[in-house]
Design a protein around this motif. Structure first.
Motif, PDB file in Angstrom:
ATOM      1  N   ASN A 169       0.833  -1.211   0.000  1.00 23.60           N
ATOM      2  CA  ASN A 169       0.000   0.000   0.000  1.00 23.60           C
ATOM      3  C   ASN A 169       0.860   1.249   0.000  1.00 23.60           C
ATOM      4  N   ASN A 170       1.960   1.201   0.745  1.00 23.09           N
ATOM      5  CA  ASN A 170       2.762   2.381   1.023  1.00 23.09           C
ATOM      6  C   ASN A 170       3.970   2.454   0.090  1.00 23.09           C
ATOM      7  N   TYR A 171       3.986   3.458  -0.745  1.00 21.19           N
ATOM      8  CA  TYR A 171       5.120   3.712  -1.631  1.00 21.19           C
ATOM      9  C   TYR A 171       5.779   5.012  -1.170  1.00 21.19           C
ATOM     10  N   PRO A 172       6.744   4.922  -0.241  1.00 18.86           N
ATOM     11  CA  PRO A 172       7.348   6.124   0.347  1.00 18.86           C
ATOM     12  C   PRO A 172       7.935   7.061  -0.706  1.00 18.86           C
ATOM     13  N   GLY A 173       7.745   8.347  -0.469  1.00 21.71           N
ATOM     14  CA  GLY A 173       8.321   9.340  -1.360  1.00 21.71           C
ATOM     15  C   GLY A 173       7.535   9.570  -2.631  1.00 21.71           C
ATOM     16  N   THR A 174       6.352   8.975  -2.729  1.00 18.57           N
ATOM     17  CA  THR A 174       5.538   9.169  -3.928  1.00 18.57           C
ATOM     18  C   THR A 174       4.123   9.574  -3.519  1.00 18.57           C
ATOM     19  N   ASP A 175       3.363   9.986  -4.484  1.00 16.95           N
ATOM     20  CA  ASP A 175       1.933  10.242  -4.274  1.00 16.95           C
ATOM     21  C   ASP A 175       1.119   9.062  -4.787  1.00 16.95           C
ATOM     22  N   SER A 176       1.734   7.878  -4.817  1.00 10.73           N
ATOM     23  CA  SER A 176       1.102   6.708  -5.420  1.00 10.73           C
ATOM     24  C   SER A 176       0.690   5.644  -4.409  1.00 10.73           C
ATOM     25  N   ASP A 177       0.422   6.044  -3.155  1.00 13.57           N
ATOM     26  CA  ASP A 177      -0.005   5.061  -2.165  1.00 13.57           C
ATOM     27  C   ASP A 177      -1.355   4.454  -2.563  1.00 13.57           C
ATOM     28  N   LEU A 178      -1.543   3.206  -2.192  1.00 12.87           N
ATOM     29  CA  LEU A 178      -2.784   2.485  -2.471  1.00 12.87           C
ATOM     30  C   LEU A 178      -3.467   2.187  -1.146  1.00 12.87           C
ATOM     31  N   SER A 179      -4.652   1.581  -1.180  1.00 11.77           N
ATOM     32  CA  SER A 179      -5.353   1.368   0.089  1.00 11.77           C
ATOM     33  C   SER A 179      -5.809  -0.064   0.330  1.00 11.77           C
ATOM     34  N   GLY A 180      -5.864  -0.926  -0.638  1.00  9.29           N
ATOM     35  CA  GLY A 180      -6.422  -2.256  -0.409  1.00  9.29           C
ATOM     36  C   GLY A 180      -5.482  -3.422  -0.609  1.00  9.29           C
ATOM     37  N   CYS A 181      -4.275  -3.154  -1.035  1.00  6.10           N
ATOM     38  CA  CYS A 181      -3.369  -4.244  -1.415  1.00  6.10           C
ATOM     39  C   CYS A 181      -2.947  -5.112  -0.228  1.00  6.10           C
ATOM     40  N   VAL A 182      -2.658  -4.490   0.903  1.00  9.71           N
ATOM     41  CA  VAL A 182      -2.255  -5.254   2.085  1.00  9.71           C
ATOM     42  C   VAL A 182      -3.414  -6.131   2.549  1.00  9.71           C
ATOM     43  N   ASN A 183      -4.616  -5.569   2.600  1.00  5.83           N
ATOM     44  CA  ASN A 183      -5.782  -6.366   2.989  1.00  5.83           C
ATOM     45  C   ASN A 183      -6.004  -7.528   2.031  1.00  5.83           C
ATOM     46  N   ASP A 184      -5.856  -7.280   0.733  1.00  4.09           N
ATOM     47  CA  ASP A 184      -6.014  -8.356  -0.252  1.00  4.09           C
ATOM     48  C   ASP A 184      -5.006  -9.474  -0.007  1.00  4.09           C
ATOM     49  N   ALA A 185      -3.748  -9.112   0.221  1.00  2.00           N
ATOM     50  CA  ALA A 185      -2.714 -10.122   0.445  1.00  2.00           C
ATOM     51  C   ALA A 185      -3.024 -10.943   1.699  1.00  2.00           C
ATOM     52  N   LYS A 186      -3.464 -10.275   2.759  1.00  2.00           N
ATOM     53  CA  LYS A 186      -3.810 -10.987   3.992  1.00  2.00           C
ATOM     54  C   LYS A 186      -5.023 -11.892   3.790  1.00  2.00           C
TER      55      LYS A 186
END
Length: 75
Positions: free
Chosen positions: A11-28
């Motif tokens: 979800n977290n792409y440090p240093g960018t404005d490209s953070d996502l919100s559901g990827c970690v939940n999907d992986a879990k």
């Protein structure tokens, strides 16, 4: 026959404005479902999911696979 998987969620792409919100939940969620189906599952979440860590985990998954094994890569 073995069943192994790797689930990757970033979800977290440090240093960018490209953070996502559901990827970690999907992986879990995928990891949970796969474990319920007797898979051995490795997860790489956010900072754990470096390019190097992902390449190594996928290479390990492939090199340990034998004929008739089931392998899953979820990203």
């Amino acid at each position: 026959m073995s069943k192994r998987a790797i689930c990757i969620g970033i979800n977290n792409y440090p240093g960018t404005d490209s953070d996502l919100s559901g990827c970690v939940n999907d992986a879990k969620d995928w990891a949970k479902v796969l474990r319920e189906r007797d898979f051995s599952v490795q997860t790489l979440i956010d900072r754990q999911a470096t390019g190097k860590a992902m390449r190594e985990a996928i290479a390990d998954l492939i090199t340990q696979a034998k004929p008739r094994d089931t392998v899953v890569v979820q990203y």
